[in-house]
Design a protein around this motif. Sequence first.
Motif, PDB file in Angstrom:
ATOM      1  N   THR A  30       0.838  -1.205   0.000  1.00 27.54           N
ATOM      2  CA  THR A  30       0.000   0.000   0.000  1.00 27.54           C
ATOM      3  C   THR A  30       0.868   1.248   0.000  1.00 27.54           C
ATOM      4  OG1 THR A  30      -1.602  -1.233   1.299  1.00 27.54           O
ATOM      5  CG2 THR A  30      -1.893   1.151   1.221  1.00 27.54           C
ATOM      6  N   LEU A  31       1.897   1.213   0.865  1.00 28.14           N
ATOM      7  CA  LEU A  31       2.803   2.376   0.930  1.00 28.14           C
ATOM      8  C   LEU A  31       3.454   2.613  -0.425  1.00 28.14           C
ATOM      9  CD1 LEU A  31       4.502   1.719   4.395  1.00 28.14           C
ATOM     10  CD2 LEU A  31       2.970   3.609   3.828  1.00 28.14           C
ATOM     11  N   ARG A  32       3.844   1.518  -1.072  1.00 23.57           N
ATOM     12  CA  ARG A  32       4.472   1.647  -2.390  1.00 23.57           C
ATOM     13  C   ARG A  32       3.473   2.211  -3.389  1.00 23.57           C
ATOM     14  NH1 ARG A  32       7.825   1.986  -4.666  1.00 23.57           N
ATOM     15  NH2 ARG A  32       8.571   0.234  -5.893  1.00 23.57           N
ATOM     16  N   ALA A  33       2.201   1.734  -3.276  1.00 24.78           N
ATOM     17  CA  ALA A  33       1.178   2.184  -4.218  1.00 24.78           C
ATOM     18  C   ALA A  33       0.879   3.664  -4.056  1.00 24.78           C
ATOM     19  CB  ALA A  33      -0.093   1.362  -4.041  1.00 24.78           C
ATOM     20  N   ILE A  34       0.967   4.146  -2.820  1.00 22.56           N
ATOM     21  CA  ILE A  34       0.645   5.574  -2.654  1.00 22.56           C
ATOM     22  C   ILE A  34       1.886   6.460  -2.787  1.00 22.56           C
ATOM     23  CG2 ILE A  34      -1.411   5.133  -1.266  1.00 22.56           C
ATOM     24  CD1 ILE A  34       0.142   5.961   1.183  1.00 22.56           C
ATOM     25  N   GLY A  35       2.985   5.882  -3.208  1.00 20.02           N
ATOM     26  CA  GLY A  35       4.097   6.730  -3.610  1.00 20.02           C
ATOM     27  C   GLY A  35       5.363   6.672  -2.785  1.00 20.02           C
ATOM     28  N   VAL A  36       5.450   5.755  -1.801  1.00 19.60           N
ATOM     29  CA  VAL A  36       6.712   5.632  -1.062  1.00 19.60           C
ATOM     30  C   VAL A  36       7.697   4.867  -1.947  1.00 19.60           C
ATOM     31  CG1 VAL A  36       7.825   4.723   1.010  1.00 19.60           C
ATOM     32  CG2 VAL A  36       5.500   5.624   1.142  1.00 19.60           C
ATOM     33  N   THR A  37       8.877   5.400  -2.110  1.00 18.79           N
ATOM     34  CA  THR A  37       9.849   4.747  -2.994  1.00 18.79           C
ATOM     35  C   THR A  37      10.417   3.492  -2.317  1.00 18.79           C
ATOM     36  OG1 THR A  37      11.617   6.050  -2.059  1.00 18.79           O
ATOM     37  CG2 THR A  37      10.596   6.907  -4.059  1.00 18.79           C
ATOM     38  N   PRO A  86       4.091  -3.024  -5.361  1.00 18.71           N
ATOM     39  CA  PRO A  86       2.851  -2.344  -4.941  1.00 18.71           C
ATOM     40  C   PRO A  86       1.623  -3.219  -5.189  1.00 18.71           C
ATOM     41  CG  PRO A  86       4.206  -0.884  -6.273  1.00 18.71           C
ATOM     42  CD  PRO A  86       4.868  -2.221  -6.305  1.00 18.71           C
ATOM     43  N   THR A 145       7.223   5.854  -9.499  1.00 20.36           N
ATOM     44  CA  THR A 145       6.688   6.052  -8.141  1.00 20.36           C
ATOM     45  C   THR A 145       6.389   7.533  -7.910  1.00 20.36           C
ATOM     46  OG1 THR A 145       8.018   4.197  -7.386  1.00 20.36           O
ATOM     47  CG2 THR A 145       7.164   5.628  -5.679  1.00 20.36           C
ATOM     48  N   ARG A 189       3.286   8.540  -9.671  1.00 18.11           N
ATOM     49  CA  ARG A 189       2.127   8.014  -8.956  1.00 18.11           C
ATOM     50  C   ARG A 189       1.855   8.871  -7.714  1.00 18.11           C
ATOM     51  NH1 ARG A 189       3.741   2.919  -9.044  1.00 18.11           N
ATOM     52  NH2 ARG A 189       4.580   2.810  -6.939  1.00 18.11           N
ATOM     53  N   ARG A 190       2.934   9.198  -7.012  1.00 16.09           N
ATOM     54  CA  ARG A 190       2.840   9.985  -5.787  1.00 16.09           C
ATOM     55  C   ARG A 190       2.137  11.329  -6.056  1.00 16.09           C
ATOM     56  NH1 ARG A 190       8.399  11.540  -2.815  1.00 16.09           N
ATOM     57  NH2 ARG A 190       8.360   9.364  -2.173  1.00 16.09           N
ATOM     58  N   LEU A 201       4.729  12.785   1.761  1.00 21.17           N
ATOM     59  CA  LEU A 201       5.481  12.239   0.623  1.00 21.17           C
ATOM     60  C   LEU A 201       5.576  13.273  -0.494  1.00 21.17           C
ATOM     61  CD1 LEU A 201       4.022   8.624   0.496  1.00 21.17           C
ATOM     62  CD2 LEU A 201       6.317   9.290   1.176  1.00 21.17           C
TER      63      LEU A 201
END
Lengths: 844, 227
Positions: free
Chosen positions: A287-294, A382, B78, B81-82, B110
Amino acid sequence: MDSLTKSAVRNLFRHPWQFVLSALGIAVGVALVVSIDIAGHSSSKAFSLSMDAVAGKATHHIIGTSEGIPDSVYRNLRVNGGFRNTAPVIETYASIPGANRRIFKLIGVDFFAERPFRDYLSDAGSSVDGELKLLLTRPKSVAASEQSLKELGVSPGDSIVVLINGAEQTLHISASLSVSESNRAALENLLITDIASAQELAGKPGRIDLIDVKAGDDRELQKLKEFLPADYEIQKSGARSETADQMLEAFNINLQSLSLLALIVGLFLIYNTMTFSVVRRKTVIGTLRAIGVTSGGIYRMVLAEALVIGAAGTVAGLIAAYFVSKVLITFISQSINDLYYVVSVREIHVTPLIILKGAGLGLIATLLSSLKPAHEASRVHPRAAMMRSGQESDLLAKIPKFGITGLLLMLAGGIILLIPSRNIWLSYFGILPVITGFAMLTPLVITGLEKIFSPALRSMFGITGKIASRSMIRNISRTYIAVAALALAVAATVGVGTMISSFRDTVIEWLGSRLNADIFVSAPNLISRRNDVVLPDELADKIRGVNGVTGINFYRELEIYQDGKKIHLISSGVSKRGFDGFEFKDGNPEEIWKEFTGGDIIVSEPFAYRYDLDAGSMLKLKTDKGMKDFRVAGVYYDYASDQGLVAIYHNEFRKHWDAKGLSGISAYASDEGSIERIKNDIQNLDTGGQKILVRGYKFLRDTSIEVFDRTFLVAKALQALAVIVAFVGIFSSLMSLQLERKKELGILRANGLLPSQLFGIVSLQTLLMGITAGILALPLGNLLAAILVYIINKRSFGWTMQFSAVPSIMTEALILAIVAAVLAGIYPGIRMSKTSPANALREE
Amino acid sequence: MIGLYGVSKSFTEGSSTHTVIRDLDLTIREGEIVILFGKSGSGKSTLLNLISGIDLPDAGRVLIRERDITTLTENERTLIRRDNIGFIFQSFNLIPTLTVKENLQLPLELKGMKDSSERIVSILNEVGLPDRASTYPDKLSGGEQQRIAIARALVHDPGIILADEPTGNLDYDTGLVIVDLLDRVVKQKGKTMIMVTHSKDVIGLADRILSLREGKITELKTDSAIG
């Protein structure tokens, strides 16, 4: 703190028991490493302080021949040479029977020559005009620090009975020395007496051990050298402490590496925890990856979590180390006293470097063991946010590749171990890939064993049996780490246990052949394996003359300081029957003995290893007549000293050294029945006042084995602690594993499985894990033992040992693995069987 | 605008290869709401993954705001997407160790938006849960969790919302609440949304209804979708 870090830290506190157990693993590891370090450092510090106490402000020492220095040389130096900055010293040891056999260093000094050397003797209150005057006027008077006197419960005017060279002596306390911060440590185990009393007490009439020198420059030293007999040596002050440190090097490294073993198990724990944490949170990470955490962000998050565990464990470990070191110091100083030199360690010395090393080790170990889980976390796709299953299929598919990598790693470890090097650390470094490689074979073994277990359990326990064995495979990414951690810890037990047992068997066999006489005579000594005190030369003939004695061997041991090293020389008066007790590495024994009696030397295996010698090599030795080259006739097996021994035929010895007396005499009895009578006769011989110990073969063998066992007491204690860490590990792993399966077990309960059946499944599964770990631990343990025996010991001490696998150790190990696993499974089993299915089914 | 041109995607399992998207062309205008129907395993979620850059196609191009994300690195995707995409999952996927407020704070952090309190209060008001800021997700009902998940998808003001069966885990009435919420906070604010669903109750939101079958997209009329 940003939200990501908050999440990571809270995750730890959400699983407090897992956090605590992992931190505990690191804490125990750090505590052991640091406490061993503290104990080793404190012993070495105690020794160097006792040396400093004697040396005072001396810049150099004059060393005489093997018989010390005659008074006349010193007198000549001062009177004719005008060297005023010189002072004579005699040193010996006194043990006090009633004070936990506390050992004091007794030094004899000339109070009139003392002022430039030892501060504590030139204080106003304790000058020769003051309290110290009594020391000159009353024989056997001593001075000690007020602290020591207080601890012994005596004060000036009292007398104490001590043992010096095995003989009881009454010392009169004449003065107490005031203690200041600067001299406290130096005075701690010190008794000071006048040189004349010391000569009488140490049995060295007319001789002194060394002369202290306070030299201004090299020119002065040169002048001094010209004034001394040619074979005298001027040695830098502090050289003896350095020699002592060198002696302990291999001993310390091996102790440290054993403590590192506990840390490695702790490392597995962290790896375990972090891997569980990643596996459990794959959806969250997805989820974190999906919302943009690298992926880098995830990597750092996992490492931060690990660092919190590592830091908590390290701090706890450092605190614990202080207390553990207090216990360890007793064992370690006992071993040092048994094997190397006399030291009484009464104070713990902690340096910032030790703390820093421990903290660094704890944190670096944590970081290293978290790299892989962090890397795995950063690679969580993700897509995992949308998937509910399929996490295990990854590893299952990779098992063959995993196994091959494991084998390759073991091969790499093997190559590192076979690199011809004397570096012990390199050898230990080679063990790491072997262990890791073996751990990587675990999934392969689990899947293989499951094929055997599954049908058997199905027929024995029905579907619950099948579920228990299948769940090992279903949760393989988690089960294999728990099994590998337990297997490693148990293997360490097998490895160290088998190594000690192999070593012990070798030593017993060696003692059996070496101690081939019936009666052994020596003077009492403070160090078990060293004979400082000598018997009169004429005693050999007197023993030979005792009715029923058919032959004797005798020897004289001597320590030679040369090139900053201490060489143990044995002058051997071994008889033809005594020859049989020696076994040579190579060559024809008859030839070797012929060369030996003709003037060549023989050296023990550790000595040959240390000095890179072989039959035919030449060795330069410092004799009382100057340096002389000796040819090595052969290398013999010997386990008496890790420093190694040089043996020379007694007649040859007499030509080059002045040392009088004998260190030991052994005698052959005409028949077994007369041994006790001969012992009594020898005991009643006139020894000129020298106390003697007359012992039989069995006593000597048992004492030697006792010393051996005492030496490995620390190793055994460390080994036990490693098992405790492993138990914590397996407990933590099983706990996580079962809690992970909460939902699955909830479904089973919802479908009608009784709590008792659920408990059965959990217990059966942990039993299977224990058996698998046990089966894995046996080959790995024996492999580790073989590495320790053939490589580590060889490189540390140069000893050849016979490796023998021990069935009882293996059986114990198997039981240990099973019991640890079953015990660790009880609590999760109870907990899971008591959890309501509704709760278990609820999503987190 | 979102554009997919000649996109194909297959998955290999053992020795067999399964093509889920086959030479697909699709463009979605800014502010358009697209509902995507299809059977289980038809590739709906895969399509969302391709649009978000979570997955890469085997062939073809995927353009997000005129940038071909198939040419970008994992990190660059990423970041795209962010900044541009908000995700709504079927299983809510809130971070259990963070409170509601912190869950909403995360996308803002983020994106580098420091002062976020006002924005969080406002979005919580919009989803009708202003008093739940300090609650942990496990103390919320399923409907509440999904409202927070929607808030999280919107809080950093992305242009595109990808919703993967947002009502799939909810009862009928709660599902309707969520549909109503999506109408208010997504459609009426002019955001682009692609929603994968089995629920016909969301059709009212749609500008376009698509069906994915055997890797191909077909456009459905509203009537046929209902039927």
